[in-house]
Scaffold this motif. Structure first.
Motif, short mmCIF file in Angstrom:
data_model
loop_
_atom_site.label_atom_id
_atom_site.label_comp_id
_atom_site.label_asym_id
_atom_site.label_seq_id
_atom_site.Cartn_x
_atom_site.Cartn_y
_atom_site.Cartn_z
N ASN A 271 0.95 -1.19 -0.15
CA ASN A 271 0.21 0.13 0.09
C ASN A 271 0.68 1.34 -0.17
O ASN A 271 0.48 2.58 -0.41
CB ASN A 271 -0.94 0.09 1.33
CG ASN A 271 -2.10 -0.72 1.09
OD1 ASN A 271 -2.66 -0.86 -0.09
ND2 ASN A 271 -2.39 -1.70 2.14
N SER A 272 2.18 1.04 0.10
CA SER A 272 2.73 2.41 0.36
C SER A 272 4.47 1.91 0.23
O SER A 272 4.74 0.83 0.43
CB SER A 272 2.95 3.20 1.87
OG SER A 272 3.41 2.24 2.93
N GLY B 4 2.63 -2.88 3.51
CA GLY B 4 1.16 -2.77 3.46
C GLY B 4 0.36 -1.72 4.30
O GLY B 4 -0.71 -1.40 4.21
N GLN B 5 1.36 -1.17 5.01
CA GLN B 5 0.61 -0.13 5.67
C GLN B 5 0.33 1.23 4.97
O GLN B 5 1.05 1.40 3.88
CB GLN B 5 1.79 0.43 7.04
CG GLN B 5 2.10 -0.66 7.94
CD GLN B 5 0.85 -1.03 8.85
OE1 GLN B 5 0.07 -0.04 9.09
NE2 GLN B 5 0.53 -2.20 9.10
N LYS B 6 -0.62 2.01 5.22
CA LYS B 6 -1.05 3.20 4.45
C LYS B 6 -0.51 4.19 5.18
O LYS B 6 -0.39 4.39 6.38
CB LYS B 6 -2.64 3.08 4.45
CG LYS B 6 -3.12 2.08 3.71
CD LYS B 6 -4.82 2.35 3.45
CE LYS B 6 -5.19 1.18 2.53
NZ LYS B 6 -6.76 1.41 2.40
N PHE B 7 -0.20 5.24 4.39
CA PHE B 7 0.35 6.65 5.02
C PHE B 7 -1.01 7.21 5.69
O PHE B 7 -2.12 7.22 5.00
CB PHE B 7 0.95 7.69 4.06
CG PHE B 7 2.35 7.21 3.44
CD1 PHE B 7 3.30 6.84 4.31
CD2 PHE B 7 2.32 6.75 2.07
CE1 PHE B 7 4.52 6.44 3.56
CE2 PHE B 7 3.55 6.39 1.33
CZ PHE B 7 4.56 6.19 2.21
N TYR C 154 1.85 7.23 8.73
CA TYR C 154 2.31 6.25 9.82
C TYR C 154 3.57 6.73 10.58
O TYR C 154 4.28 7.68 10.22
CB TYR C 154 2.29 4.84 9.63
CG TYR C 154 3.29 4.47 8.49
CD1 TYR C 154 4.61 4.62 8.29
CD2 TYR C 154 2.82 4.18 7.27
CE1 TYR C 154 5.63 4.28 7.47
CE2 TYR C 154 3.64 3.80 6.22
CZ TYR C 154 5.10 3.85 6.15
OH TYR C 154 5.79 3.61 5.09
N THR D 167 4.79 10.72 5.65
CA THR D 167 3.51 10.76 4.78
C THR D 167 3.77 10.36 3.32
O THR D 167 2.73 10.79 2.50
CB THR D 167 3.20 12.21 4.92
OG1 THR D 167 4.29 13.12 4.53
CG2 THR D 167 2.86 12.87 6.34
N GLY D 168 4.94 10.07 2.93
CA GLY D 168 5.27 9.53 1.81
C GLY D 168 6.54 10.25 1.10
O GLY D 168 7.05 11.26 1.58
#
Length: 1015
Positions: A33-34, A76-79, A81, A98-99
C-alpha cells in the motif's frame, strides 16, 4: 576422513548454506500500500548512520539502514504512519511518514557511559560496568598496518605497545598494566570472535631472523572494534589466562537492508626515518692507522694506508645506502554485505603487500572472510564467522643490521672480478651484508583458518542457552638456503633447511544466561563450561655440501652431508567452569561477582586446578535524587571498585614432568643413540597468580561535551615460575618452581572533549598512564640474580640495566694515580675511566657494577584530534613515552675504535695527544667492550603516529554511487627524541631484558593515498 578434508568440507558447507539462509527468509508477496525511502543521519555532522533500526510503530515491520544510512519500506501500511528510529549512542526518535523521501536526524547522546562494549562472554552498556575496560574503533582501526595490534599504539591508557621489529609483518609487544611474569608469558590473551588465542611465536625454527607476527595473518580491515579488559573484575572470567589482560576483537557484521558493495584501496611509500652517522672511508683509514700504531709503534704511524692513499679514498662504500630503499606498500579490501531482518551477511576479500625498506624483505597477505548472522526462529539465533588467510614473508637474516653498521667503508661490495667481497677484510670476522641480503633465501609461508559458530536459543523469556564451536588451524612452513658463493656458505658448500609447524586448536563453549527485571532490581546471570584442546607438531630437515646452488632448498637429497633431522609434538588441554552475576538496583548501585575454575594439563598433578574469583561494585551517583542540582554541569558520574584473582599458564608444555633428551655416544668405534634425563618432575608446579585491586571514576561534564575516566590499580603477582638452583647431586642444575612475586601499580587517565560542534567539529582524545614495577621476592631467599646486561633485584623494577659507570678519560700524566680505574693491566692516556663502585681502590668489571637505568617508562601517553568540515576530515594521533632507557648495543660496538670494523661518527672526537677529549677514548686494537652507562640512552620520544586527511565527494559529483572518500595518510611522520639509534621504539619483547637495541630492523616512515567507494 582426514582433518584437512573435514575442514574443507566445513568451509564449503558454510559458503553453500549462505545463499540458502538468505533465500529461506524470502516471504510470500505482500500487499503493498505504500513505498517509503529515507535516510538516517547524525543531526550535528549530517554523516550517515549505518545500522540504525527503523520500525513502524504498532507493527513488527522493521529495517536497518545501509552503509549510507539509507532505508526502504515497501509495506502494506497506509500513509501516514509513525516511524521509531533507534541507534546506539543516539536518542530514540519518532517521526511521521507521509510519503516520498524522508531524512531523519538523530541527536547523539555523547556519553561514554551509554556505549555498548564487549566483555567476557557477552556485552554490557558502559553505564552498567564495574570493571576497567577501554574500547578502540573508528579511525584508529583504519591505519594501513600489517597487523591490528600495531593500531593500538597510543590508543588506550595503561597499554604499552612497542614494535619488536620494523620488518614487514614484524611483531609487537603489548604490556597491559606492566609485565607480571619473569619467565612466563607477558602478552595479553586475544579473543577473536569468541576464540581465545595467545600470540606466541608459531615457527618451526628454520628462519635465521625474526619470526613473522602470527596476528599478521588476520586482516585489520575486517575488525569492527577492539575492547581491552584491564582489571581483575573484567579479566577473571578468563581465569588462568587473564593475568596479562584480555584484548577482545570483534569483526564486522552485515548491517544493510540491501546489498552494499564496498572497496577500499591505498598505495604508499616507506622510507628509513634516519641513518646512523658513521665514519666514511677517509676517516676510517686514519682511525685504523692510529689503532695499529697504538698496538705496535715500532711499525710506524701508517701501517694500513699512507696519507696519499687515504686522500684518494673519498667517502668509500655507504653500506646503509646499498641496502636501505624507498619501498612500496599497498592494501586492497573488497566487501559485500546485506540481508534482511532475519539474515545478515558479510563477505570480504583482502590483499596486502608490504615491501621492506631493506632490500629483498617483504610481507604479503591474501585473505577472505565470511560472517553470517541469522534468526530462523523467534527464539533461535545462529552465527558463523570464518576467515582464511595466506601470508608470505621474506625475512632479513639475524645479525644482518649489525653487520651493515660495522662493515668498513673501505671494503667494497664486489671484488674486481665481479664476485662478492666475502667478509670484513679485517680481524673482526663477519659477512658482507649486501651479499647476505641478496643471496640468502629466508622465506616463511603461513596458512591460517580461524572460525567460530554458535547457536543461541531462548528457552524462556530472559533464559538463553548458547553453544559455541571454534577452530584455529595454523600451518607455517619455512625455507632457508645459504649458497656457497657467500661467506656464510663457504664452509658448508651450501646449506639448505626446511621446516613445517602445524597447529590445531578446537574450542567448545556452553553457556546459560538469565536476565530478569523485578521492579527496580535487574539480574544478569551467566554460567558455563568450556573446553579447549591444542596440538602441534614440528618437523625440520636439512642438508649441506651441494654440487650446485641452483636448486636451493628444493632438493635436500642432493646434499652430500645430511643435517640431523628434528621432530617434536606437543599438546595441552584446558577445561573450565565459569559463573558470573551482575546486579543493579534502580540503575544506581551495581555489583558483579565471578569465578572461574580452570583445569590445565600443563601443571603438576597436585595443582591441575586453579580457582579465580573476582568481585566489583559501582555507584552511579548521577542517578541519585540529591544530584539533580549538579546535573547541569556533571551529567554522568560513577565510582567503581574491584578486586580479583587471575592466572598465567603460559609456561610451555610438560614443565611439571620428568623428561628425557636424546644424544649420541661413541662406544669404541660404534655410535649409539640413547636418552638422558633433562628435567626433574615437580608434581606441585602451579599457577602464577595475580591479585589486583582497582578503583575508578567515570564522569561526563557540560552536557557530555567533556568525558573523563581515571583508574588506580594495585597488581601483585605471586608464585612466579622461576628456574631455581638445586643440588647438583640431583643430576640437574635447576628446577622450575613457584617462587617470588612482582608488583605493578599505577594510574590511568583518559579525557575526551567535543571542542566544537556544528558545521565544523573538533574532538580531542587524550590518555596518560604510568606504571611502577617492583620485584618483591625471588627464589630461595636470594636478593638478586644477573641475566646478561640486566639484574633482577628485590626492591627494583624488572628491566634494570646492570653495568659500570664511566668517569671521564685518562689524561697524560694521570696513569699512576688513576690508571687502576681503567680496568687495563697497562693503562695509557686515552683509556676510559670507570667509577670504583665497591670502594676497594681498584676498578674491575666483576665488582664495580651497579644499576645504571631501567627500560620501563615513567609514563606513556596518546593524544588524538579529529576535525571535520563540509566533507573534509582530519585526524592526528600523537604517541609518546617518557623516562625509559635503551641499551644501544649497536653504539657499544661502534664506539670500540679498534679499526677492525667501522665506527660511529663520534670517533672524530676521540682522544689523541692533540685532542685530550674527556668523553671519547683513544683508538686501540682491543675488541673487548665494557658495558657501561655510556650506552644507556634516554629512550623518551614524542611521535606523530598517524595523520589522515580525507574528503567525501558530494552527491552532485558521485551521483548514483553511495559514497566516495579519498584520503592521504602518514604513519610515523615526525619523531622527537634524543636517542641516537635508528628509532626509539625498540624492545626485545622479553620481560627480563626489554629495551635492548641490537641489530633490530628499524621502523619505517610511511606516506600513502587511497580511496573508499561504497555502491
Amino acid at each position: 576422513m582426514s582433518r584437512r578434508n573435514i575442514l574443507a568440507w566445513i568451509g564449503l558447507s558454510m559458503l553453500y548454506l549462505l545463499p540458502l539462509l538468505a533465500a529461506a527468509q524470502v516471504p510470500t508477496t505482500p500487499l503493498i500500500n505504500s513505498h517509503l525511502t529515507g535516510r538516517v543521519v547524525d543531526a550535528r555532522t549530517r554523516e550517515p548512520l549505518p545500522g540504525a533500526v527503523v520500525n513502524i510503530k504498532g507493527t513488527t515491520h522493521g529495517v536497518s539502514t545501509d552503509a549510507e544510512g539509507r532505508f526502504v519500506f515497501v509495506t502494506g501500511q497506509k500513509f501516514p504512519y509513525t516511524l521509531i528510529i533507534s541507534y546506539i549512542g543516539y536518542r530514540k526518535t519518532e517521526v511521521t511518514a507521509t510519503g516520498g523521501h524522508i531524512e531523519i536526524p538523530l541527536e547523539a547522546i555523547q556519553s561514554q557511559l551509554n556505549d555498548v562494549v564487549v566483555v567476557g562472554y557477552g556485552t554490557q552498556k558502559k553505564s552498567d560496568l564495574t570493571g576497567a575496560i577501554a574500547s578502540v574503533s573508528g579511525p584508529l582501526l583504519k591505519q594501513p598496518v600489517s597487523s591490528f595490534d600495531q593500531a593500538l599504539k597510543g590508543a588506550v591508557p595503561g597499554v604499552q605497545v612497542t614494535q619488536t621489529s620494523g620488518q614487514p609483518g614484524g611483531g609487537v609487544s603489548i604490556r597491559i598494566r606492566g609485565g607480571s611474569s619473569i619467565q612466563g608469558g607477558n602478552e595479553p590473551l586475544y579473543v577473536i570472535d569468541g576464540f581465545p588465542i595467545y600470540n606466541s611465536t608459531a615457527s618451526p625454527g628454520i628462519l635465521t631472523g625474526t619470526p613473522v607476527n602470527p596476528l599478521a595473518a588476520i586482516n585489520p580491515a575486517d575488525i569492527e572494534s577492539i575492547d581491552i579488559l584491564k582489571d581483575a573484575s573484567s579479566t577473571a572470567i578468563y581465569g588462568s589466562r587473564g593475568a596479562n589482560g584480555v584484548v577482545i576483537v570483534t569483526t564486522r557484521k552485515g548491517k544493510a537492508e540491501r546489498n552494499t558493495l564496498h572497496y577500499e584501496g591505498s598505495y604508499g611509500v616507506q622510507s628509513l626515518r634516519k641513518k646512523i652517522d658513521l665514519l666514511d672511508a677517509h676517516d676510517f683509514a686514519i682511525l685504523r692507522n692510529e689503532a695499529l700504531y697504538d698496538a705496535n709503534p715500532a711499525k710506524g704511524p701508517n701501517q694500513y694506508l699512507t696519507p696519499g692513499q687515504i686522500s684518494q679514498l673519498g667517502k668509500g662504500t655507504d653500506w646503509q645506502d646499498a641496502v636501505f630503499r624507498t619501498a612500496p606498500v599497498q592494501n586492497h579490501q573488497l566487501s559485500i554485505s546485506g540481508g534482511n531482518t532475519k539474515t545478515r551477511y558479510l563477505l570480504s576479500g583482502n590483499y596486502f603487500d608490504q615491501q621492506g625498506i631493506v632490500k629483498h624483505t617483504d610481507f604479503t597477505r591474501l585473505g577472505i572472510r565470511a560472517n553470517v548472522d541469522a534468526q530462523p526462529l523467534d527464539r533461535l539465533k545462529v552465527s558463523a564467522s570464518l576467515s582464511v588467510n595466506k601470508s608470505d614473508a621474506n625475512v632479513a637474516p639475524s645479525g644482518f643490521i649489525t653487520s651493515l653498521l660495522l662493515m668498513p667503508p673501505t671494503a667494497t661490495i664486489y671484488e674486481p672480478n665481479g664476485s662478492y667481497t666475502l667478509r670484513n677484510p679485517f680481524e673482526n670476522i663477519f659477512a658482507n651484508p649486501v651479499a647476505t641480503i641478496n643471496e640468502q633465501l629466508n622465506k616463511s609461508t603461513t596458512n591460517r583458518l580461524l572460525g567460530t559458530a554458535f547457536a543461541e536459543y531462548g528457552i524462556l523469556d530472559g533464559l538463553h542457552v548458547k553453544v559455541l564451536l571454534g577452530a584455529d588451524v595454523n600451518n607455517t612452513s619455512e625455507k632457508n638456503y645459504i649458497p656457497s658463493t657467500i661467506y656464510e656458505g663457504i664452509q658448508t658448500k651450501g646449506s639448505a633447511a626446511r621446516g613445517t609447524y602445524n597447529a590445531y586448536s578446537w574450542l567448545n563453549e556452553n553457556t546459560v544466561t538469565y536476565t530478569r527485571n523485578i521492579a527496580k532490581h535487574t539480574f544478569d546471570v551467566l554460567a558455563g563450561f568450556t573446553q579447549q584442546e591444542f596440538k602441534s607438531d614440528i618437523v625440520r630437515a636439512g642438508a649441506q655440501n651441494f654440487v650446485t646452488d641452483d636448486l636451493t632448498y628444493n632438493s635436500l637429497q642432493s646434499g652430500a652431508t645430511l643435517v640431523r633431522p628434528f621432530a617434536d609434538a606437543t599438546e595441552w588441554v584446558l577445561h573450565s567452569y565459569l559463573a558470573r552475576v551482575n546486579y543493579n538496583y534502580n540503575s544506581r548501585y551495581y555489583f558483579t561477582a565471578s569465578i572461574r575454575a580452570d583445569g590445565s594439563s600443563r601443571f603438576g598433578k597436585g595443582n591441575k586446578w586453579g580457582y579465580f574469583p573476582s568481585a566489583a561494585a559501582s555507584w552511579r551517583i548521577s542517578n541519585e535524587p540529591f544530584f539533580k542540582d549538579a546535573a547541569r554541569t556533571v551529567n554522568d558520574l560513577k565510582l567503581r571498585a574491584s578486586f580479583g584473582t587471575t592466572g598465567n599458564l603460559e609456561i610451555g608444555e610438560y614443565q611439571s614432568l620428568a623428561t628425557l633428551y636424546s644424544l649420541n655416544y661413541l662406544f669404541g668405534k660404534n655410535m649409539a643413540t640413547g636418552f638422558a634425563p633433562s628435567r626433574l618432575a615437580n608434581d606441585q608446579l602451579g599457577w602464577e597468580k595475580t591479585y589486583q585491586y582497582n578503583a575508578g571514576l567515570d564522569a561526563a561534564f557540560l552536557n557530555s561535551r567533556l568525558l573523563f575516566t581515571i583508574d588506580a590499580y594495585y597488581k601483585k603477582t605471586t608464585n612466579l615460575l622461576l628456574n631455581v638452583e638445586i643440588p647438583w647431586t640431583s643430576g640437574q642444575t635447576s628446577s622450575l618452581q613457584n617462587f617470588g612475586s612482582v608488583l605493578n601499580k599505577g594510574i590511568e587517565l583518559s579525557l575526551s572533549s567535543r571542542n566544537f560542534t556544528g558545521a565544523f567539529t573538533w574532538n580531542t582524545d587524550f590518555n596518560f598512564s604510568f606504571n611502577r614495577n617492583e620485584v618483591l621476592k625471588i627464589g630461595n631467599g636470594a636478593k638478586s640474580y644477573i641475566s646478561g646486561n640486566y639484574i633482577i633485584q628485590v626492591g627494583k623494577p624488572l628491566g634494570s640495566f646492570y653495568g659500570t659507570v664511566t668517569d671521564g678519560i685518562l689524561q697524560t700524566g694521570e696513569e699512576t694515580a688513576k690508571g687502576k680505574y681503567t680496568g687495563n693491566a697497562t693503562p695509557k692516556a686515552g683509556d676510559r675511566l670507570y667509577k670504583d663502585i665497591s670502594g676497594d681502590g681498584i676498578f674491575t668489571t666483576a665488582n664495580d657494577r651497579t644499576i645504571i637505568g631501567n627500560a620501563q617508562p615513567d609514563f606513556i601517553l596518546g593524544l588524538g584530534n579529529n576535525f571535520s568540515w563540509e566533507g573534509f576530515s582530519l585526524s592526528v594521533l600523537l604517541q609518546g613515552s617518557y623516562g625509559n632507557k635503551i641499551l644501544n648495543s649497536n653504539r657499544q660496538s661502534l664506539e670500540l675504535f679498534t679499526g677492525q670494523q667501522n665506527a660511529a661518527a663520534s670517533a672524530l672526537d676521540r682522544w689523541t695527544p692533540s685532542n685530550p677529549s674527556q668523553t671519547m677514548p683513544r683508538a686501540k686494537l682491543d675488541p673487548a667492550p665494557v658495558f657501561s652507562d655510556r650506552f644507556i640512552e634516554n629512550g623518551s620520544f614524542l611521535r606523530v603516529k598517524n595523520v589522515t586527511l580525507g574528503y567525501s565527494l558530494p552527491k552532485s559529483i558521485i551521483r548514483k554511487i553511495s559514497a566516495v572518500n579519498v584520503f592521504v595518510s602518514a604513519q610515523n611522520l615526525l619523531t622527537w627524541t634524543s636517542y641516537t639509534g635508528f628509532d626509539p621504539e625498540v624492545t626485545s619483547g622479553n620481560n627480563v631484558s626489554p629495551g635492548t637495541d641490537l641489530g633490530i630492523y628499524p621502523v619505517s616512515r610511511t606516506v600513502s593515498a587511497g580511496v573508499r567507494v561504497t555502491l
